[in-house]
Write an enzyme that holds these catalytic residues in place. Structure first.
Site, PDB file in Angstrom:
ATOM      1  N   LYS A  14      -3.415-123.951 -10.801  1.00  4.26           N
ATOM      2  CA  LYS A  14      -3.971-124.813 -11.850  1.00  4.26           C
ATOM      3  C   LYS A  14      -2.849-125.421 -12.698  1.00  4.26           C
ATOM      4  CE  LYS A  14      -6.480-121.491 -13.702  1.00  4.26           C
ATOM      5  NZ  LYS A  14      -6.186-120.346 -12.833  1.00  4.26           N
ATOM      6  N   ARG A  89     -13.291-119.645 -19.344  1.00  5.66           N
ATOM      7  CA  ARG A  89     -13.134-118.507 -18.442  1.00  5.66           C
ATOM      8  C   ARG A  89     -14.362-117.608 -18.435  1.00  5.66           C
ATOM      9  NH1 ARG A  89      -7.247-118.324 -18.227  1.00  5.66           N
ATOM     10  NH2 ARG A  89      -6.449-116.696 -16.899  1.00  5.66           N
ATOM     11  N   ARG A 128       5.907-115.094  -7.922  1.00  9.52           N
ATOM     12  CA  ARG A 128       6.146-116.259  -8.802  1.00  9.52           C
ATOM     13  C   ARG A 128       7.337-116.039  -9.752  1.00  9.52           C
ATOM     14  NH1 ARG A 128       1.192-118.785 -12.076  1.00  9.52           N
ATOM     15  NH2 ARG A 128       1.084-116.754 -13.122  1.00  9.52           N
ATOM     16  N   ARG A 161       6.722-113.636 -15.184  1.00  7.91           N
ATOM     17  CA  ARG A 161       5.783-113.375 -16.271  1.00  7.91           C
ATOM     18  C   ARG A 161       5.456-111.891 -16.308  1.00  7.91           C
ATOM     19  NH1 ARG A 161       0.854-117.709 -16.246  1.00  7.91           N
ATOM     20  NH2 ARG A 161      -0.307-115.792 -16.602  1.00  7.91           N
ATOM     21  N   ARG A 172      -6.295-108.900 -13.155  1.00  7.26           N
ATOM     22  CA  ARG A 172      -6.642-110.293 -13.462  1.00  7.26           C
ATOM     23  C   ARG A 172      -7.623-110.845 -12.427  1.00  7.26           C
ATOM     24  NH1 ARG A 172      -0.880-112.599 -13.599  1.00  7.26           N
ATOM     25  NH2 ARG A 172      -1.796-114.639 -13.955  1.00  7.26           N
TER      26      ARG A 172
HETATM   27  P1  AMP Z   1      -3.242-117.901 -17.679  1.00  6.47           P
HETATM   28  O1  AMP Z   1      -1.900-118.455 -18.039  1.00  6.47           O
HETATM   29  O2  AMP Z   1      -4.327-118.936 -17.693  1.00  6.47           O
HETATM   30  O3  AMP Z   1      -3.210-117.089 -16.414  1.00  6.47           O
HETATM   31  O4  AMP Z   1      -3.645-116.872 -18.861  1.00  6.47           O
HETATM   32  C1  AMP Z   1      -2.858-115.719 -19.136  1.00  6.47           C
HETATM   33  C2  AMP Z   1      -3.652-114.730 -19.969  1.00  6.47           C
HETATM   34  O5  AMP Z   1      -4.037-115.337 -21.219  1.00  6.47           O
HETATM   35  C3  AMP Z   1      -4.963-114.254 -19.369  1.00  6.47           C
HETATM   36  O6  AMP Z   1      -4.786-113.178 -18.453  1.00  6.47           O
HETATM   37  C4  AMP Z   1      -5.752-113.843 -20.619  1.00  6.47           C
HETATM   38  O7  AMP Z   1      -5.258-112.609 -21.130  1.00  6.47           O
HETATM   39  C5  AMP Z   1      -5.356-114.918 -21.616  1.00  6.47           C
HETATM   40  N1  AMP Z   1      -6.219-116.123 -21.541  1.00  6.47           N
HETATM   41  C6  AMP Z   1      -5.859-117.383 -21.163  1.00  6.47           C
HETATM   42  N2  AMP Z   1      -6.893-118.241 -21.231  1.00  6.47           N
HETATM   43  C7  AMP Z   1      -7.954-117.508 -21.649  1.00  6.47           C
HETATM   44  C8  AMP Z   1      -9.327-117.808 -21.907  1.00  6.47           C
HETATM   45  N3  AMP Z   1      -9.827-119.052 -21.725  1.00  6.47           N
HETATM   46  N4  AMP Z   1     -10.131-116.800 -22.327  1.00  6.47           N
HETATM   47  C9  AMP Z   1      -9.670-115.554 -22.533  1.00  6.47           C
HETATM   48  N5  AMP Z   1      -8.382-115.195 -22.293  1.00  6.47           N
HETATM   49  C10 AMP Z   1      -7.525-116.152 -21.867  1.00  6.47           C
END
Ligand code: AMP
Length: 215
Positions: A14, A89, A128, A161, A172
């Site tokens: 994404k 989400r 990654r 990360r 996740r």
């Molecule tokens: P991402 O970079 O989108 O993989 O997000 C990394 C982490 O941020 C996730 O594993 C969640 O802990 C938190 N996070 C990101 N976006 C959301 C969301 N829309 N709702 C809840 N937690 C989020």
């Protein structure tokens, strides 16, 4: 105001797709993951609150995320076009987004569902590596940099990360399947879902996404 949503599991690409589309379309990239990581880095109260959740791969509360989105949308002119990455989400976030958009006279035009088999997601996430200076994304297995630990583009340091380790990755994925996957049905009902085959290269995913946006 118009918005598109990039939906897909962790590691579906994404963020990479959003960065590519940003160059070729008027969409403004809004990644809740990036906004939350910035808050953690800044050491703010919000950052301190969410840091343990990000580290373990758990979701931040819907209320908090919707608050962040509301503030972010208000920073742009009323005719702005947004591309959401990692948001919504949960079903409640999707409903909350609809409320925010109706307040701002906005509408969702497309939900691009990035389809990638689970075993590919796992190997992408665990391998990654990201450039600390420009954010370019590499993979030690599928897209290694020319020199280990160094960005091909600007020579920056590559880092992993903290949530890209095997244990957190599995968590996740579980969180994705339980809370986020139901959004596919949710948006199918409103006829907004478009499938993007994202199992191959980023170039192929981008082409498929542009076709869906144009069609
Ligand atoms: P991402 O970079 O989108 O993989 O997000 C990394 C982490 O941020 C996730 O594993 C969640 O802990 C938190 N996070 C990101 N976006 C959301 C969301 N829309 N709702 C809840 N937690 C989020």
């Amino acid at each position: 105001m118009e918005a598109i949503i990039l939906l897909g599991g962790p590691g579906a690409g994404k963020g990479t797709l959003a960065e590519d589309l940003k160059e070729k379309t008027p969409y403004i990239h809004v990644s809740t993951g990036n906004l939350l990581r910035e808050a953690v880095k800044s050491g703010s109260e919000l950052g301190k609150k969410v840091a343990p959740l990000l580290k373990s791969g758990q979701l931040v509360s819907d209320e908090l995320v919707l608050g962040i989105i509301r503030e972010r949308l208000k920073q742009e002119p009323s005719d702005a076009m947004f591309m959401f990455d990692g948001f919504p989400r949960t079903i409640d976030q999707a409903k909350g987004l609809q409320n925010i958009l109706s307040e701002l006279n906005g509408t969702i035009t497309h939900v691009l569902n990035l389809e990638v088999p689970t075993d590919v997601l796992i190997s992408r996430l665990c391998g990654r590596r990201i450039c600390r200076t420009c954010g370019a994304i590499f993979n030690v297995v599928t897209m290694p940099p020319k020199e280990e630990g160094i960005c091909d583009l600007d020579g920056g340091d590559l880092f992993q990360r903290t949530d890209d380790n095997k244990e957190t990755v599995m968590n996740r994925l579980k969180v994705y399947q339980e809370f986020t996957e139901p959004l596919i049905e949710f948006y199918k009902k409103s006829g907004l879902i478009h499938s993007v085959n994202a199992a191959g290269s980023p170039v192929d995913a981008e082409r498929s996404a542009l076709d869906e946006l144009a069609g």
